[in-house]
Design a protein around this motif. Structure first.
Motif, PDB file in Angstrom:
ATOM      1  N   MET A 216      25.354  18.644  67.922  1.00 61.54           N
ATOM      2  CA  MET A 216      25.720  19.472  69.467  1.00 61.54           C
ATOM      3  C   MET A 216      25.250  19.713  70.297  1.00 61.54           C
ATOM      4  O   MET A 216      24.027  20.126  70.744  1.00 61.54           O
ATOM      5  N   SER A 217      26.330  19.091  71.691  1.00 57.58           N
ATOM      6  CA  SER A 217      25.249  19.827  73.000  1.00 57.58           C
ATOM      7  C   SER A 217      25.782  21.283  72.945  1.00 57.58           C
ATOM      8  O   SER A 217      27.213  21.202  72.450  1.00 57.58           O
ATOM      9  N   ASP A 218      25.449  22.650  73.948  1.00 56.28           N
ATOM     10  CA  ASP A 218      26.139  23.472  74.030  1.00 56.28           C
ATOM     11  C   ASP A 218      27.479  23.464  74.674  1.00 56.28           C
ATOM     12  O   ASP A 218      28.784  24.247  74.617  1.00 56.28           O
ATOM     13  N   GLN A 219      27.643  21.861  76.081  1.00 48.91           N
ATOM     14  CA  GLN A 219      29.009  21.722  76.157  1.00 48.91           C
ATOM     15  C   GLN A 219      29.615  21.111  75.418  1.00 48.91           C
ATOM     16  O   GLN A 219      31.147  21.802  75.656  1.00 48.91           O
ATOM     17  N   GLN A 220      28.992  20.408  74.654  1.00 48.29           N
ATOM     18  CA  GLN A 220      30.131  20.207  73.880  1.00 48.29           C
ATOM     19  C   GLN A 220      30.334  20.833  72.729  1.00 48.29           C
ATOM     20  O   GLN A 220      31.805  21.057  72.361  1.00 48.29           O
ATOM     21  N   PHE A 221      29.753  21.712  72.404  1.00 47.72           N
ATOM     22  CA  PHE A 221      30.834  22.984  71.605  1.00 47.72           C
ATOM     23  C   PHE A 221      31.947  24.123  71.802  1.00 47.72           C
ATOM     24  O   PHE A 221      32.248  23.747  71.441  1.00 47.72           O
ATOM     25  N   ARG A 222      31.431  24.058  74.169  1.00 42.64           N
ATOM     26  CA  ARG A 222      32.394  24.544  73.982  1.00 42.64           C
ATOM     27  C   ARG A 222      33.689  24.144  73.810  1.00 42.64           C
ATOM     28  O   ARG A 222      34.619  24.706  74.651  1.00 42.64           O
ATOM     29  N   THR A 223      34.019  23.254  74.505  1.00 41.56           N
ATOM     30  CA  THR A 223      34.624  22.560  74.360  1.00 41.56           C
ATOM     31  C   THR A 223      35.394  21.796  73.375  1.00 41.56           C
ATOM     32  O   THR A 223      36.478  22.519  74.117  1.00 41.56           O
ATOM     33  N   TRP A 224      35.376  21.722  72.696  1.00 47.05           N
ATOM     34  CA  TRP A 224      35.980  21.408  71.485  1.00 47.05           C
ATOM     35  C   TRP A 224      35.913  22.545  70.683  1.00 47.05           C
ATOM     36  O   TRP A 224      37.067  22.885  70.817  1.00 47.05           O
ATOM     37  N   ALA A 225      35.238  23.800  71.356  1.00 45.04           N
ATOM     38  CA  ALA A 225      36.032  25.428  70.421  1.00 45.04           C
ATOM     39  C   ALA A 225      36.936  25.588  71.323  1.00 45.04           C
ATOM     40  O   ALA A 225      38.314  26.354  70.527  1.00 45.04           O
ATOM     41  N   ASN A 226      37.388  25.423  72.708  1.00 40.48           N
ATOM     42  CA  ASN A 226      38.276  26.187  73.501  1.00 40.48           C
ATOM     43  C   ASN A 226      39.325  24.925  72.843  1.00 40.48           C
ATOM     44  O   ASN A 226      40.222  25.928  72.696  1.00 40.48           O
ATOM     45  N   ARG A 227      39.428  23.938  73.039  1.00 45.73           N
ATOM     46  CA  ARG A 227      40.512  23.067  73.169  1.00 45.73           C
ATOM     47  C   ARG A 227      41.299  23.285  71.083  1.00 45.73           C
ATOM     48  O   ARG A 227      42.543  23.265  71.353  1.00 45.73           O
ATOM     49  N   LEU A 228      40.409  23.533  70.021  1.00 45.85           N
ATOM     50  CA  LEU A 228      41.020  23.939  69.013  1.00 45.85           C
ATOM     51  C   LEU A 228      41.465  25.517  69.054  1.00 45.85           C
ATOM     52  O   LEU A 228      42.433  25.447  68.225  1.00 45.85           O
ATOM     53  N   ILE A 229      40.714  26.291  69.456  1.00 42.12           N
ATOM     54  CA  ILE A 229      41.438  27.715  69.641  1.00 42.12           C
ATOM     55  C   ILE A 229      42.884  27.671  70.136  1.00 42.12           C
ATOM     56  O   ILE A 229      44.029  27.861  70.050  1.00 42.12           O
ATOM     57  N   THR A 230      42.809  26.711  71.451  1.00 50.76           N
ATOM     58  CA  THR A 230      44.694  26.455  72.284  1.00 50.76           C
ATOM     59  C   THR A 230      45.199  25.856  70.814  1.00 50.76           C
ATOM     60  O   THR A 230      46.342  25.855  71.078  1.00 50.76           O
ATOM     61  N   THR A 231      44.737  24.345  70.669  1.00 49.06           N
ATOM     62  CA  THR A 231      45.764  23.853  69.371  1.00 49.06           C
ATOM     63  C   THR A 231      46.520  24.739  69.238  1.00 49.06           C
ATOM     64  O   THR A 231      47.944  24.305  68.503  1.00 49.06           O
ATOM     65  N   VAL A 232      45.560  25.557  68.014  1.00 46.60           N
ATOM     66  CA  VAL A 232      46.034  26.176  66.657  1.00 46.60           C
ATOM     67  C   VAL A 232      46.686  27.613  67.295  1.00 46.60           C
ATOM     68  O   VAL A 232      47.652  27.575  66.376  1.00 46.60           O
ATOM     69  N   ALA A 233      46.287  28.142  67.667  1.00 45.19           N
ATOM     70  CA  ALA A 233      47.361  29.609  68.626  1.00 45.19           C
ATOM     71  C   ALA A 233      48.366  28.557  69.077  1.00 45.19           C
ATOM     72  O   ALA A 233      49.398  29.698  68.932  1.00 45.19           O
ATOM     73  N   SER A 234      48.473  27.632  69.632  1.00 48.15           N
ATOM     74  CA  SER A 234      49.794  27.317  70.629  1.00 48.15           C
ATOM     75  C   SER A 234      50.689  26.631  69.280  1.00 48.15           C
ATOM     76  O   SER A 234      52.595  27.243  69.090  1.00 48.15           O
ATOM     77  N   TYR A 235      50.273  26.500  68.165  1.00 49.22           N
ATOM     78  CA  TYR A 235      50.775  26.237  66.935  1.00 49.22           C
ATOM     79  C   TYR A 235      51.833  27.006  65.780  1.00 49.22           C
ATOM     80  O   TYR A 235      52.922  27.032  65.725  1.00 49.22           O
ATOM     81  N   TYR A 236      51.077  28.511  66.551  1.00 49.52           N
ATOM     82  CA  TYR A 236      51.044  29.853  65.762  1.00 49.52           C
ATOM     83  C   TYR A 236      52.490  29.758  65.992  1.00 49.52           C
ATOM     84  O   TYR A 236      53.359  30.886  65.900  1.00 49.52           O
ATOM     85  N   ILE A 237      52.283  29.892  67.739  1.00 46.98           N
ATOM     86  CA  ILE A 237      53.136  30.967  67.953  1.00 46.98           C
ATOM     87  C   ILE A 237      54.675  29.767  67.710  1.00 46.98           C
ATOM     88  O   ILE A 237      55.871  30.786  67.079  1.00 46.98           O
ATOM     89  N   LEU A 238      54.386  28.602  67.710  1.00 49.05           N
ATOM     90  CA  LEU A 238      55.648  27.291  67.539  1.00 49.05           C
ATOM     91  C   LEU A 238      55.941  28.264  66.025  1.00 49.05           C
ATOM     92  O   LEU A 238      57.851  28.369  65.992  1.00 49.05           O
ATOM     93  N   TYR A 239      55.510  27.833  65.135  1.00 55.62           N
ATOM     94  CA  TYR A 239      56.014  28.625  63.494  1.00 55.62           C
ATOM     95  C   TYR A 239      56.372  29.696  63.673  1.00 55.62           C
ATOM     96  O   TYR A 239      57.320  30.254  63.269  1.00 55.62           O
ATOM     97  N   GLY A 240      55.898  30.827  64.591  1.00 57.64           N
ATOM     98  CA  GLY A 240      56.295  32.202  64.003  1.00 57.64           C
ATOM     99  C   GLY A 240      57.382  32.823  64.614  1.00 57.64           C
ATOM    100  O   GLY A 240      58.462  32.816  64.061  1.00 57.64           O
ATOM    101  N   GLY A 241      57.890  32.008  65.799  1.00 61.95           N
ATOM    102  CA  GLY A 241      59.115  31.533  66.594  1.00 61.95           C
ATOM    103  C   GLY A 241      59.940  31.055  66.050  1.00 61.95           C
ATOM    104  O   GLY A 241      61.230  31.367  65.452  1.00 61.95           O
ATOM    105  N   TRP A 242      59.748  30.096  65.105  1.00 61.68           N
ATOM    106  CA  TRP A 242      60.850  29.414  64.166  1.00 61.68           C
ATOM    107  C   TRP A 242      60.981  29.880  63.320  1.00 61.68           C
ATOM    108  O   TRP A 242      62.266  30.362  62.554  1.00 61.68           O
ATOM    109  N   LEU A 243      60.190  30.699  62.431  1.00 58.82           N
ATOM    110  CA  LEU A 243      60.470  30.919  61.452  1.00 58.82           C
ATOM    111  C   LEU A 243      61.704  32.801  61.455  1.00 58.82           C
ATOM    112  O   LEU A 243      62.378  33.238  61.463  1.00 58.82           O
ATOM    113  N   MET A 244      60.605  33.525  63.003  1.00 56.76           N
ATOM    114  CA  MET A 244      61.885  35.094  63.287  1.00 56.76           C
ATOM    115  C   MET A 244      63.012  33.943  63.626  1.00 56.76           C
ATOM    116  O   MET A 244      64.365  34.924  63.120  1.00 56.76           O
ATOM    117  N   PHE A 245      63.893  32.471  63.774  1.00 58.06           N
ATOM    118  CA  PHE A 245      65.008  32.643  64.477  1.00 58.06           C
ATOM    119  C   PHE A 245      65.334  32.131  63.869  1.00 58.06           C
ATOM    120  O   PHE A 245      66.611  32.258  63.048  1.00 58.06           O
TER     121      PHE A 245
END
Length: 253
Positions: A216-245
């Motif tokens: 991988m290149s450094d640019q590919q690494f940073r791009t995909w890493a940030n996308r992964l963080i956003t996707t997984v973090a968004s899922y946990y907000i939805l999942y945690g919110g649903w459990l609390m509801f």
């Protein structure tokens, strides 16, 4: 725990260790979500600590030539401060709160003003993020999204990012193991067979990722890493919110 469930967890641990070995992140965040769904919180934390110590320790060894030791040393000061504080309070959150915290933290890190954007070469930031990340880890099991955002804010190459973060993570997860395995009132134990599977699976997944990271290149690494963080973090907000509801709805009825 049944042999089938142990085997299924072993496969999951290989996959998440592969993901972490590739990006230095995200795998532990996914794994703790699954463990929280099937185990009591203290037991999930202890198993996750064993798994992540093996995964990050092996990753740090494979990339040891690229470790930046000064940021590691400063980060560990913050970890020690957080452990001292949490040892007094012995706070253990419930699952919905833990999941919501997991999801919110990376977005909070991205909202920091430009003048104080994450910089892993900064001494005060290293101690500050070490304290906050360790505190978050003792509440949620991981500090991956926030730590990922911190290390991606510097001028590290992909190998330095993976190696330095892995070294910090070994110490963080060891601290978490001490806390949930001995300090809190409801301290957890762990099946030795499951622990052995976790260590082997984590080392295998980490080793499989090495060749792909090299390509991988450094640019590919940073791009995909940030996308992964956003996707997984968004899922946990939805999942945690649903459990609390769901919990609040059940209490209301």
């Amino acid at each position: 725990m049944s042999p089938f469930l142990i085997a299924a967890l072993g496969v999951l641990m290989v996959a998440t260790a592969f993901l972490s070995g590739l990006f230095g992140m995200a795998g532990g965040l996914i794994l703790i979500g699954v463990l929280l769904a099937i185990l009591p919180l203290p037991s999930a934390m202890v198993l996750h600590a064993i798994t992540q110590m093996a995964s990050n320790g092996w990753r740090a060894f494979l990339w040891r030539a690229h470790i930046r030791w000064r940021p590691v040393a400063v980060y560990l000061i913050g970890c020690a401060l957080a452990l001292a504080l949490w040892s007094v309070t012995r706070y253990v959150p419930d699952k919905p709160i833990a999941l919501l915290l997991l999801g919110v933290t990376p977005f909070m890190a991205r909202l920091v003003p430009k003048g104080i954007k994450p910089n892993p070469d900064s001494v005060w930031q290293g101690a500050f993020y070490g304290t906050v990340c360790m505190g978050l880890m003792l509440m949620t099991g991981v500090a991956g999204p926030l730590m990922d955002t911190f290390f991606l804010g510097g001028n590290f190459g992909r190998r330095e990012t993976v190696a330095t973060k892995a070294t910090c993570q070994v110490a963080s997860h060891f601290t978490k193991l001490i806390y949930f395995g001995g300090i809190i009132d409801q301290a957890a134990s762990l099946d030795p067979v499951l622990a052995a599977v976790a260590v082997a699976a984590s080392m295998l997944g980490t080793s499989l990722a090495r060749r792909i990271l090299e390509a991988m290149s450094d640019q590919q690494f940073r791009t995909w890493a940030n996308r992964l963080i956003t996707t997984v973090a968004s899922y946990y907000i939805l999942y945690g919110g649903w459990l609390m509801f769901a919990r609040n709805s059940a209490l209301a009825h």
